[in-house]
Design a protein around this motif. Structure first.
Motif: not given
Length: 588
Positions: A244, A268, A272, A288, A291
């Motif tokens: 990510l 994406l 999650r 993260s 992201w």
């Protein structure tokens, strides 16, 4: 009763001219057929790089393999390549398909006197050295680093009598075939690559009077295109995973070349949905953060508010988790894997500087997203967190990655970062974070210098035979290096087998890694000068920077259609621009 209902459905499907897949799924497979999003095409080799003999003994009529094959074998024995191994020589041939691709291979074995299947060894390679390597031969320097991690690229296969077989998939350009059975003839009509790719249009484009930059832009676009498989992957041979952080440069390239693509949202969302909080994506805290930044950039380019709303709950919880890792002094204390990129993986000071910067960038992205979502509480939380983070200003430690991120976070003046980034030119540039180094140079107006770096660093991979950009490239290793399309030479440094570090030692290294595509997005954004200002590309600023170029032109996809630009440098040095944009877009 069930039979009658099924018959009614059958008649309905016939009368409505439904697609074959829907018909077959309902009629024969009870709705179990799942459509493959990927297109398949066949490719014929363009060159025979090497064969085990040229005396028409072990390998005969090999040039047949360079001719087109329509997929249908016949009982004729004409026009066939013949392999025959004996106790002295193993019949072998190495084919070049001309360009890196993702997929498998198809071998059409022709008619022969004996019907027993014959064994062959298949070796796929992103380089000639990899295709010629022997994983079990540790006596050959570098060659033992070839692996079957993530995808089989070295395996034994049985070929049928008068039949065609397909196997795969991996990333490769070269294929070596060895006949393992001895004193038997193996007639082969064809060896074709099965190219797997998404059939999507190249909406973005770039062209200027520097052909090297044109090729670099196109190579970056193609590199990412290959990695757009079931999900957005890191690499097509190794690292066929959704990382990510690594996807951010890929997303920027996709925005630039292909526009809005569902695979980005799918990837994406995968991050999650497979990362329940308080976990970090891929076990790495910075991923993260990336992201969040990726969602900001995705919405800015495409403006899908409904999709952004789907992220709100997770995004808010993630931001609060990040804030809980900020000390009272404004210093980040992120746990989990502390990682920026592989070249900095052993330097904790640089990693801290990068994480401090990325945390600021994530809070700024969160602030923007909260504003678009009309979430005042989250907006205020992000603003306060960003202000707190700015109280702690780490050093860049003379490191290009750290200097770049500190500048992009607004924590280091661009004119202070540029000398660090430009020190020794392309030396210490990196395939992943090189994109952010270029972005930092643009903030300081160093467009000419950035284009020179692109030409030197990414261009050096092209000089070494690259048709896609690599997971890692140490610029100094280009000297006396063996190009990837040449047979091993002990007098030269083998750029694939002898290089590498960390998780990509030697032949294990990926030569098609999407995170290396940064120049494609950068050239469009800063040479063509196309900058998205308001969500959904509703407002675009066009400010070209040609450097030493005399002209640059290209196109850029938006939700409303394609924007085209052409910039020509006049005799007085001023730039004359022609711009064509959909009426829904305001051009500044």
């Amino acid at each position: 009763m069930k039979t009658r209902l099924f018959f009614i459905l059958f008649l309905f499907l016939l009368s409505e001219n439904v697609p074959a897949q829907e018909y077959l799924s309902e009629r024969f497979f009870q709705g179990q057929l799942v459509e493959d999003e990927i297109t398949r095409a066949y490719l014929t080799p363009v060159k025979i790089v090497w064969q085990s003999d040229n005396n028409n003994k072990q390998v005969k009529n090999s040039e047949v393999l360079l001719t087109q094959f329509d997929g249908q074998l016949s009982t004729s024995g004409e026009g066939i390549c013949l392999l025959r191994s004996d106790n002295e020589t193993q019949a072998s041939i190495l084919l070049d398909f001309g360009k890196e691709l993702y997929g498998g291979i198809e071998i059409a074995a022709a008619i022969r006197s004996e019907k027993k299947p014959l064994k062959v060894r298949i070796r796929l390679g992103e380089s000639v050295s990899e295709a010629m390597s022997d994983c079990i031969d540790n006596s050959v320097p570098g060659m033992s680093s070839a692996t079957n991690d993530h995808s089989l690229r070295d395996y034994t296969l049985e070929l049928p009598w008068l039949g065609t077989i397909e196997v795969g998939n991996s990333g490769f350009r070269f294929v070596r075939i060895d006949l393992l059975d001895k004193e038997v003839d193996l007639p082969i009509r064809s060896v074709r690559a099965i190219f797997r790719y998404r059939d999507i249009p190249y909406l973005g484009s770039f062209k200027c009077d520097n052909e090297r930059l044109n090729e670099i832009w196109e190579t970056g676009a193609y590199t990412v295109h290959l990695n757009m498989q079931e999900y957005l992957w890191d690499g097509i041979k190794r690292d066929r995973l959704v990382w990510l952080g690594d996807v951010h440069p890929e997303i920027m390239t996709i925005n630039t070349v292909f526009g809005d693509q569902e695979i980005v949202k799918k990837s994406l969302d995968f991050g999650r949905d497979t990362t329940p909080l308080p976990q970090w994506m891929n076990g790495i805290s910075s991923y993260s953060l990336w992201w969040i930044i990726a969602h900001r950039d995705l919405y800015l380019y495409h403006g899908d508010l409904d999709y952004l709303k789907e992220q709100q709950a997770y995004l808010s919880a993630l931001i609060h988790q990040i804030i809980s890792k900020i000390g009272p002094d404004g210093k980040e204390n992120l746990d989990g894997g502390r990682f920026l990129d592989w070249p900095t993986a052993r330097d904790s000071n640089v990693i801290h500087a990068g994480l401090q910067s990325l945390t600021v960038m994530a809070m700024e992205a969160g602030k923007d997203i909260a504003g678009w979502l009309n979430d005042r509480e989250l907006n205020n939380v992000c603003i306060k967190a960003s202000e707190s983070l700015h109280k702690h200003l780490p050093s860049d430690h003379g490191n290009k990655q750290a200097a770049s991120l500190l500048t992009l976070a607004g924590m280091l003046a661009p004119n202070q970062a540029s000398p660090v980034i430009l020190r020794n030119g392309a030396t210490d540039f990196a395939t992943f974070y090189g994109y952010y180094m270029l972005e930092a140079l643009a903030k300081d107006g160093k467009y000419r210098e950035a284009m020179n770096i692109i030409t030197d660093y990414w261009g050096a991979m092209l000089d070494l035979g690259a048709t896609t950009f690599w997971e890692n490239f140490n610029y100094e290793e280009r000297l006396n290096a063996l190009p990837i399309d040449q047979l091993p030479d002990p007098s030269k440094f083998d750029i694939h087998a002898d290089g590498g570090d960390h998780c990509y030692i030697g032949l294990r290294a990926s030569l098609c890694h999407g995170w290396a595509s940064g120049p494609t997005a950068w050239l469009t954004a800063h040479v063509l000068g196309i900058q998205v200002i308001e969500p959904g590309s509703k407002v675009i600023r066009i400010r070209p920077n040609l450097g030493d170029l005399t002209f640059a032109e290209g196109s850029f996809p938006t939700p409303y259609g394609v924007v085209t630009v052409k910039h020509v440098k006049q005799a007085d040095g001023k730039i004359k621009s022609e711009i064509d944009a959909p009426k829904e877009i305001k051009i500044i």
